[in-house]
Motif scaffolding. Structure first.
Motif, mmCIF file in Angstrom:
data_model
loop_
_atom_site.group_PDB
_atom_site.id
_atom_site.type_symbol
_atom_site.label_atom_id
_atom_site.label_comp_id
_atom_site.label_asym_id
_atom_site.label_seq_id
_atom_site.Cartn_x
_atom_site.Cartn_y
_atom_site.Cartn_z
ATOM 1 N N PRO A 285 45.919 35.938 -8.316
ATOM 2 C CA PRO A 285 45.182 34.896 -9.051
ATOM 3 C C PRO A 285 44.980 33.663 -8.166
ATOM 4 C CG PRO A 285 46.967 35.783 -10.383
ATOM 5 C CD PRO A 285 47.169 36.326 -8.999
ATOM 6 N N GLU A 286 43.792 33.103 -8.217
ATOM 7 C CA GLU A 286 43.512 31.940 -7.375
ATOM 8 C C GLU A 286 44.415 30.746 -7.681
ATOM 9 O OE1 GLU A 286 39.213 31.742 -5.576
ATOM 10 O OE2 GLU A 286 39.075 31.976 -7.758
ATOM 11 N N PRO A 287 44.823 30.516 -8.932
ATOM 12 C CA PRO A 287 45.784 29.437 -9.158
ATOM 13 C C PRO A 287 47.114 29.665 -8.446
ATOM 14 C CG PRO A 287 44.684 30.005 -11.211
ATOM 15 C CD PRO A 287 44.302 31.057 -10.219
ATOM 16 N N VAL A 288 47.567 30.924 -8.369
ATOM 17 C CA VAL A 288 48.802 31.219 -7.632
ATOM 18 C C VAL A 288 48.577 30.989 -6.143
ATOM 19 C CG1 VAL A 288 50.458 33.027 -7.020
ATOM 20 C CG2 VAL A 288 49.614 32.859 -9.371
ATOM 21 N N GLU A 289 47.430 31.401 -5.640
ATOM 22 C CA GLU A 289 47.089 31.130 -4.245
ATOM 23 C C GLU A 289 47.129 29.636 -3.973
ATOM 24 O OE1 GLU A 289 43.667 32.866 -1.538
ATOM 25 O OE2 GLU A 289 42.873 31.265 -2.810
ATOM 26 N N ALA A 290 46.585 28.851 -4.895
ATOM 27 C CA ALA A 290 46.575 27.396 -4.722
ATOM 28 C C ALA A 290 47.990 26.837 -4.662
ATOM 29 C CB ALA A 290 45.800 26.739 -5.862
ATOM 30 N N ILE A 291 48.893 27.391 -5.461
ATOM 31 C CA ILE A 291 50.287 26.941 -5.432
ATOM 32 C C ILE A 291 50.906 27.228 -4.074
ATOM 33 C CG2 ILE A 291 52.577 27.340 -6.408
ATOM 34 C CD1 ILE A 291 51.186 27.914 -9.094
ATOM 35 N N VAL A 292 50.688 28.430 -3.559
ATOM 36 C CA VAL A 292 51.218 28.799 -2.240
ATOM 37 C C VAL A 292 50.671 27.853 -1.171
ATOM 38 C CG1 VAL A 292 51.249 30.581 -0.452
ATOM 39 C CG2 VAL A 292 51.530 31.223 -2.851
ATOM 40 N N GLN A 293 49.378 27.614 -1.195
ATOM 41 C CA GLN A 293 48.759 26.809 -0.149
ATOM 42 C C GLN A 293 49.153 25.336 -0.255
ATOM 43 O OE1 GLN A 293 44.689 28.096 -0.817
ATOM 44 N NE2 GLN A 293 44.777 29.432 0.977
ATOM 45 N N ARG A 294 49.350 24.856 -1.472
ATOM 46 C CA ARG A 294 49.811 23.470 -1.599
ATOM 47 C C ARG A 294 51.245 23.344 -1.104
ATOM 48 N NH1 ARG A 294 50.419 19.718 -7.075
ATOM 49 N NH2 ARG A 294 51.326 17.931 -5.986
ATOM 50 N N ALA A 295 52.093 24.306 -1.426
ATOM 51 C CA ALA A 295 53.478 24.264 -0.944
ATOM 52 C C ALA A 295 53.523 24.292 0.579
ATOM 53 C CB ALA A 295 54.278 25.427 -1.523
ATOM 54 N N MET A 296 52.534 24.975 1.206
ATOM 55 C CA MET A 296 52.523 25.120 2.657
ATOM 56 C C MET A 296 51.565 24.138 3.340
ATOM 57 S SD MET A 296 52.738 29.246 3.217
ATOM 58 C CE MET A 296 53.118 29.006 4.961
ATOM 59 N N ALA A 297 51.246 23.051 2.697
ATOM 60 C CA ALA A 297 50.379 22.043 3.323
ATOM 61 C C ALA A 297 51.028 21.525 4.602
ATOM 62 C CB ALA A 297 50.129 20.898 2.352
ATOM 63 N N LYS A 298 50.218 21.242 5.610
ATOM 64 C CA LYS A 298 50.739 20.757 6.890
ATOM 65 C C LYS A 298 51.484 19.437 6.723
ATOM 66 C CE LYS A 298 48.973 24.051 9.472
ATOM 67 N NZ LYS A 298 49.853 25.108 9.983
ATOM 68 N N SER A 299 50.925 18.545 5.927
ATOM 69 C CA SER A 299 51.554 17.240 5.714
ATOM 70 C C SER A 299 52.537 17.306 4.552
ATOM 71 C CB SER A 299 50.484 16.188 5.413
ATOM 72 O OG SER A 299 51.079 14.980 4.976
#
Length: 483
Positions: A285-299
């Motif tokens: 699910p794209e919302p789950v993808e968004a959670i993963v990517q926000r947790a792994m933000a560079k900053s």
């Protein structure tokens, strides 16, 4: 099988039945098929007159881990981790080894391995006594299944979040979270996750010498946060990044970053985003993808700011959670599914409107300059040239903008959502203002004044364009000021 971390097989094995020695990578005796054991001085002995060492479970760079049986309560099992003899006289190594026990013991959670005691052997080697876990490492489970169902992965990671949330409350930053440091116990269909190995953890607000310093890189490159990879000072948000990496691996079956050596992996960590999870596994699910990517933000500032916040974001996707408590995903995550199509529609409409408005303004100015307000003041050839010039003028900026978005933003749902939040409101405001102003002009001309002859007046084109673009600019400045 141990509560003290991830270990590789120890060097040197033998067959208890025939006594033959074998290399470390052998599992059974080729002669009689018996299970091989690791040669070790402690196996068969009793430590502190209480713990009988049964067998070696594994070995790492700092210590060897054993299964032990309580001498007076034979049914009770423990894991005992003993520091290698050559390291027992290194003060910093010993301090780090004991820090693991202190950190784990300070966190009272069903999702952190229990540490019962620390002591020294007769020859002065420190050891840690912890609970003996039966199950398998998360890394081994992942290797066996390839990738995990979204609900299963989310449930496991939420347990890890709860453990680390308590650790962070105690000022403990793990700094080496990875699937090898999560152990699954109980029913493998609905396991209990335990966080292991606080060996390189960082404890805030403690007295004594620092065990690491700025510029020292410690941890596992594939799950290491960018600030940790640069040797900078880290806080609890480095663990948030790593947990995001664990969820990425569980969902896709692949590590976020991989390479031939640590240096190449660290380069990727610092300069690239991992491949979009949905590009590897489209059913995420794209919302789950968004959670993963926000947790792994560079900053660190762009990540979730606490483990509790990350755990709460995941709760709606945990099938075991109370349905009433998770009836809807957070509003920000809901936008994940709509961000790309909305951005395409609104940005595309905005570009067409912008080009059309510029063309209309040029034509209107030409009509005013020629003192001829009729449509025929501009020939079809001139109009065609105007359209071509405007399109050529905006083609370059549009091309490079699209290229930048495609390369740096489109593959990251969080960045796409952020771009949508910046772009959509101003364009929508400009389009809305232009449309409203157009209707107002037609109302004034057709109803109030009662004449439609002036609706082709070129000044209206200039004024309408000015209104639309002006409102767009104001909306953009307000949006940027609020960011």
């Amino acid at each position: 099988m141990t509560g003290l971390g991830a270990y590789v097989p120890a060097a040197g094995k033998y067959c208890p039945a025939c006594g033959t020695d074998y290399p470390a990578d052998f599992v059974v005796c080729p002669r009689d098929g018996g299970q091989l054991s690791i040669r070790d001085e402690f196996v068969g002995t009793t430590i502190r007159d209480t713990f009988r060492i049964l067998r070696v479970l594994g070995e790492g760079g700092m210590a060897r881990v054993y299964e032990a049986q309580h001498a007076r309560i034979p049914a009770k099992r423990f894991a005992i981790k003993i520091l290698h003899p050559e390291l027992a006289h290194e003060p910093q190594i010993v301090a780090r080894f004991l820090r693991e026990a202190e950190a784990a013991a300070s966190i009272k959670s069903p999702h952190v391995v229990d540490v019962y005691d620390v002591d020294r052997t007769r020859d002065g080697r420190p050891f840690i006594i912890s609970e003996f876990l039966q199950g398998r490492e998360l890394a081994d489970h992942l290797a066996a299944v390839g990738k995990m169902d979204v609900g299963f992965a989310v449930r496991v990671v939420r347990q890890v979040c709860k453990a680390l949330a308590l650790a962070h409350e105690k000022g403990v930053v793990h700094r080496d979270m990875k699937p090898e440091n999560v152990f699954l116990t109980g029913d493998m269909q609905n396991p209990t996750a335990k966080v292991l190995d606080f060996g390189i953890s960082k404890v805030e607000n403690v007295s004594g010498p620092a065990l690491t310093h700025t510029g020292m890189i410690m941890g596992t490159p594939q799950y290491m946060s960018p600030e940790q990879a640069k040797g900078e000072r880290v806080d609890h948000r480095a663990d948030i990044y790593a947990v995001g990496g664990i969820l990425y691996a569980l969902l896709t079956g692949k590590k976020p970053f991989d390479g031939e050596d640590a240096a190449s992996i660290l380069t990727l960590v610092l300069s690239h985003d991992p491949p979009r999870p949905c590009s590897i596994r489209p059913d995420i699910p794209e919302p789950v993808e968004a959670i993963v990517q926000r947790a792994m933000a560079k900053s660190p500032a762009e990540r979730y700011q606490s483990m509790a916040e990350l755990e709460a974001a995941l709760a709606p996707f945990d099938p075991g959670e109370n349905a009433a408590a998770t009836s809807a995903a957070p509003a920000g995550e809901k936008m994940a599914t709509l961000a790309r199509p909305l951005l395409l529609i609104v940005a595309g409409s905005g570009m067409l409107w912008g080009a059309g408005t510029v063309i209309a303004m040029i034509v209107a100015i030409m009509r005013l300059a020629r003192n001829d307000t009729s449509r025929s003041a501009v020939t079809s050839t001139e109009l065609t040239l105007i359209i071509l010039i405007v399109l050529l003028f905006i083609a370059g900026p549009v091309f490079f903008s699209v290229l930048h978005v495609q390369r740096a933003i489109w593959g990251n749902t969080v960045k796409t959502m952020a771009l949508a939040e910046r772009v959509i409101p101003p364009i929508a405001a400009g389009l809305g203002a232009y449309g409203f102003a157009s209707l107002l002009v037609r109302f004034m001309e057709g109803v109030v004044i009662g004449r439609l002859s002036n609706m082709g007046w070129p000044v209206w084109d200039v004024l309408l364009a000015a209104v639309g673009l002006g409102i767009l600019l104001v909306a953009y400045l307000i949006s940027e000021k609020q960011r």
